[in-house]
Design a protein around this motif. Structure first.
Motif, mmCIF file in Angstrom:
data_model
loop_
_atom_site.group_PDB
_atom_site.id
_atom_site.type_symbol
_atom_site.label_atom_id
_atom_site.label_comp_id
_atom_site.label_asym_id
_atom_site.label_seq_id
_atom_site.Cartn_x
_atom_site.Cartn_y
_atom_site.Cartn_z
ATOM 1 N N LEU A 152 0.636 -1.317 0.429
ATOM 2 C CA LEU A 152 0.139 -0.298 -0.031
ATOM 3 C C LEU A 152 1.224 1.235 -0.255
ATOM 4 N N GLN A 153 1.660 1.339 0.937
ATOM 5 C CA GLN A 153 2.700 1.787 0.885
ATOM 6 C C GLN A 153 3.375 2.814 -0.615
ATOM 7 N N PHE A 154 4.188 1.531 -0.515
ATOM 8 C CA PHE A 154 4.886 1.769 -2.030
ATOM 9 C C PHE A 154 3.852 2.063 -3.513
ATOM 10 N N ALA A 155 2.368 1.960 -3.281
ATOM 11 C CA ALA A 155 1.220 2.200 -4.548
ATOM 12 C C ALA A 155 1.736 3.279 -4.026
ATOM 13 N N GLN A 156 1.375 3.756 -3.394
ATOM 14 C CA GLN A 156 1.115 5.198 -2.992
ATOM 15 C C GLN A 156 2.327 6.338 -3.759
ATOM 16 N N SER A 157 3.281 6.239 -2.905
ATOM 17 C CA SER A 157 4.792 6.396 -4.086
ATOM 18 C C SER A 157 4.809 6.106 -5.907
ATOM 19 N N PHE A 158 3.935 5.286 -6.123
ATOM 20 C CA PHE A 158 4.738 4.766 -7.291
ATOM 21 C C PHE A 158 3.668 5.445 -8.193
ATOM 22 N N VAL A 159 1.841 6.061 -7.566
ATOM 23 C CA VAL A 159 1.133 6.796 -8.352
ATOM 24 C C VAL A 159 1.754 8.208 -8.833
ATOM 25 N N VAL A 160 2.139 8.702 -7.281
ATOM 26 C CA VAL A 160 3.186 10.360 -7.250
ATOM 27 C C VAL A 160 3.563 10.299 -8.451
ATOM 28 N N ALA A 216 -2.294 -9.315 4.889
ATOM 29 C CA ALA A 216 -2.898 -10.755 5.749
ATOM 30 C C ALA A 216 -3.889 -10.384 5.832
ATOM 31 N N GLU A 217 -4.390 -11.812 6.697
ATOM 32 C CA GLU A 217 -5.885 -12.985 7.170
ATOM 33 C C GLU A 217 -5.849 -11.498 8.804
ATOM 34 N N VAL A 218 -6.027 -10.517 8.617
ATOM 35 C CA VAL A 218 -5.817 -9.607 9.958
ATOM 36 C C VAL A 218 -7.642 -9.714 9.156
ATOM 37 N N PRO A 219 -8.603 -9.421 11.159
ATOM 38 C CA PRO A 219 -9.878 -9.855 11.108
ATOM 39 C C PRO A 219 -11.098 -8.990 11.125
ATOM 40 N N ASP A 239 -15.200 -5.614 -0.494
ATOM 41 C CA ASP A 239 -13.707 -4.781 -0.944
ATOM 42 C C ASP A 239 -14.463 -3.805 -1.870
ATOM 43 N N ALA A 240 -15.503 -3.622 -1.546
ATOM 44 C CA ALA A 240 -16.418 -1.868 -2.363
ATOM 45 C C ALA A 240 -15.767 -1.446 -1.947
ATOM 46 N N ASP A 241 -15.332 -0.878 -0.229
ATOM 47 C CA ASP A 241 -15.121 0.711 0.615
ATOM 48 C C ASP A 241 -13.732 0.206 0.566
ATOM 49 N N LEU A 242 -13.499 -0.951 0.263
ATOM 50 C CA LEU A 242 -12.113 -0.839 -0.058
ATOM 51 C C LEU A 242 -11.752 -0.349 -1.011
ATOM 52 N N ARG A 243 -12.174 -0.089 -2.256
ATOM 53 C CA ARG A 243 -11.773 0.074 -3.604
ATOM 54 C C ARG A 243 -12.348 1.567 -3.956
ATOM 55 N N LEU A 289 -13.244 5.754 8.384
ATOM 56 C CA LEU A 289 -11.562 5.484 8.317
ATOM 57 C C LEU A 289 -11.544 3.778 9.081
ATOM 58 N N PRO A 290 -12.250 3.130 9.380
ATOM 59 C CA PRO A 290 -12.187 1.751 9.616
ATOM 60 C C PRO A 290 -11.636 1.172 8.692
ATOM 61 N N VAL A 291 -11.960 1.244 7.396
ATOM 62 C CA VAL A 291 -11.789 0.598 6.228
ATOM 63 C C VAL A 291 -10.030 0.849 6.320
ATOM 64 N N LEU A 292 -9.502 2.028 6.348
ATOM 65 C CA LEU A 292 -8.423 2.579 6.029
ATOM 66 C C LEU A 292 -7.771 1.806 7.124
ATOM 67 N N ASN A 293 -7.999 2.278 7.836
ATOM 68 C CA ASN A 293 -6.710 2.112 9.486
ATOM 69 C C ASN A 293 -6.982 0.212 9.219
ATOM 70 N N TRP A 294 -7.973 -0.775 8.601
ATOM 71 C CA TRP A 294 -7.673 -2.232 8.569
ATOM 72 C C TRP A 294 -6.175 -2.447 7.280
ATOM 73 N N LEU A 295 -6.726 -1.325 6.340
ATOM 74 C CA LEU A 295 -6.094 -1.757 5.402
ATOM 75 C C LEU A 295 -4.725 -1.775 5.428
ATOM 76 N N GLU A 296 -4.343 -0.583 6.702
ATOM 77 C CA GLU A 296 -3.159 -0.142 7.107
ATOM 78 C C GLU A 296 -2.285 -0.881 7.475
ATOM 79 N N LYS A 297 -2.863 -2.037 7.660
ATOM 80 C CA LYS A 297 -2.647 -3.361 9.000
ATOM 81 C C LYS A 297 -2.373 -4.256 8.412
ATOM 82 N N ALA A 298 -3.047 -4.708 7.456
ATOM 83 C CA ALA A 298 -3.446 -5.579 6.388
ATOM 84 C C ALA A 298 -2.167 -5.571 5.241
ATOM 85 N N SER A 299 -1.521 -4.601 4.804
ATOM 86 C CA SER A 299 -1.145 -4.465 4.122
ATOM 87 C C SER A 299 -0.017 -5.151 3.588
ATOM 88 N N LEU A 300 -0.151 -6.372 2.798
ATOM 89 C CA LEU A 300 1.204 -7.099 3.466
ATOM 90 C C LEU A 300 2.649 -6.326 2.580
#
Length: 455
Positions: free
Chosen positions: A83-91, A118-121, A126-130, A152-163
């Motif tokens: 997720l972090q690298f994808a942000q820098s890639f887009v920029v 990762a398998e984070v609870p 998927d629509a909210d992630l996108r 905001l909870p969607v973003l927090n989950w994604l930041e924790k789960a991104s491989l």
């Protein structure tokens, strides 16, 4: 890591004070004393047993912690998450990319990022992630709006789960990425061209990671995977003949109160001059030489491609861009037959031009949206075609007028170099794309073969 095989063990010691009793395991690694306390003797004996078995197996011990390598906690992965690298890639690609390219980059990442987690609870929908990726995360900082509270909870989950990005070196993770770009958001097989575009996005992202030394090599090079084959050629069933094109252009003028009439000249440019829709949208009066008799000339210099406002430089749905596959200020000259000259002269006389000279616009001066002119086109097809033709791919899209123009020129015997120059293609691409639309070659080839056989 600094390790040693010089390990010695002491007996377990019992320590007691006024309130508690503890059992202490003591040992040395490279002559440095280590110890650990336990509340029960059984726990201490189990720990000591693990240490002795590791030493007996010839395992190295870490001098800092005193533990055998097998008992060390895994080091947290270094480097960015995907997720972090994808942000820098887009920029990194934003400034030099067209709006539609930016959209394509993000569209490809919308498939990849939610799949490589990762398998984070409590995984969000998927629509909210996108949504959080498309509308906030995968935009440059100055274009991001505040994330809505419900996302905001969607973003927090994604930041924790991104491989971690480095996990893509694992072939299983790389294959998960390739599987993700091979299906639609609904889980169905994606079209071949869509898969190829998304694979290009993944490839460019990984190449940037290699360039920035975040990855040792592009993981895709180690995977045996072939994208689905795309034809890359124009389907001859979509190409109208001159009579059918004339009928369609006539039908366009009858659609709506003024919309069809305003679009008639734009569609005519796509058929008689092989303009792309965005090139016709950017055509200005100063680009047109329209004599009273004989052939005219269009000098195409700008295009107005349509994209969502979030991707454009102007913040509007239509950007000003240079011509496709050409240098920034390059132009293309297209001689036009007198029939198109007459149509354009009549259009200018009836509707005038915009302040910047643009010919084709709505009654409010805005460029026509693709949905607007596509709707008019479908109504024109219903008027000009039989039910059988309507059900076929014949001129299914306005863009097929351009295909019809190029096919007509090639079959009329115009040299491929001249056709390529007028259409804005290289000769190689021209012949590859329109190979199925060139008629009369088979008979000519058969006659040559028969002449050779009889000779």
């Amino acid at each position: 890591m600094n390790t040693s095989y010089d390990v010695k063990f002491w007996e377990i010691q019992r320590k007691a004070d006024r309130k508690t009793v503890s059992f202490v395991v003591r040992w040395t690694v490279a002559r440095k004393t280590k110890s650990k306390s336990f509340r029960t003797k059984g726990l201490a004996e189990n720990f000591m047993s693990d240490l002795r078995q590791a030493a007996k197996a010839g395992e190295a011990f870490d001098i800092t912690t005193g533990l055998p390598v097998s008992m060390l906690a895994p080091e947290p992965p270094s480097g960015p998450t995907l997720l972090q690298f994808a942000q820098s890639f887009v920029v990194s690609r934003w400034r030099g990319s067209a709006a539609r390219t930016r959209e394509t980059d993000v569209y490809g990442l919308l498939s990849l990022i939610p799949a490589l987690v990762a398998e984070v609870p409590d995984r969000p929908r998927d629509a909210d992630l996108r949504a959080v990726l498309r509308e906030h995360v995968l935009l440059p900082l100055d274009r991001r709006s505040e994330v809505p509270r419900h996302l905001l909870p969607v973003l927090n989950w994604l930041e924790k789960a991104s491989l971690p990005l480095v996990d893509l070196h694992d072939p299983r993770v790389a294959r998960t990425a390739l599987d993700a770009i091979s299906v639609t958001f609904a889980g169905k097989d994606a079209a071949a061209n869509t898969v190829r575009r998304k694979r290009e996005v993944l490839h460019h992202l990984l190449e940037l990671a290699v360039e920035q030394k975040q990855l040792a090599a592009n993981p895709l090079h180690a995977i045996k995977w072939a994208p689905p084959k795309a034809t890359g050629t124009v389907d001859p069933r979509t190409v109208v003949n001159p009579e059918q094109a004339s009928a369609l252009l006539a039908a366009v003028q009858t659609i709506g109160r003024t919309r069809g009439k305003r679009l008639h000249g734009m569609f005519a440019c796509m058929y008689y001059a092989a303009l792309r829709p965005e090139e016709a949208a950017g055509l200005r009066r100063q680009n047109c030489h329209l004599p009273e008799e004989g052939w005219g000339l269009l000098i195409v210099e700008k295009a107005r491609p349509q994209a969502n406002k979030r991707w454009t430089n102007s913040g509007e749905t239509h950007d000003f861009r240079g011509l496709k596959h050409r240098a920034k200020d390059d132009t293309r000259e297209i001689p036009i037959p007198h029939v198109l000259v007459v149509i354009l002269r009549a259009h200018i006389e009836l509707y005038g031009v915009a302040e910047d000279g643009r010919l084709f616009r709505t009654s409010k001066g805005k460029p026509f949206s693709s949905s607007a002119y596509s709707g008019v086109w479908q109504q024109a097809r219903r008027l000009a075609f039989t039910p059988e033709q309507m059900a076929s791919p014949l001129a299914a899209r306005p863009y097929d007028l351009r295909h019809a123009a190029v096919s007509l020129w090639l079959n009329a015997g115009v040299p491929a170099t001249e056709v390529a120059a007028r259409a804005g293609h290289s000769v190689e691409v021209l012949l590859k794309v329109y190979v199925k639309c060139i008629e009369g070659q088979q008979t000519h080839a058969n006659n040559k073969i028969m002449d050779a056989l009889s000779g």
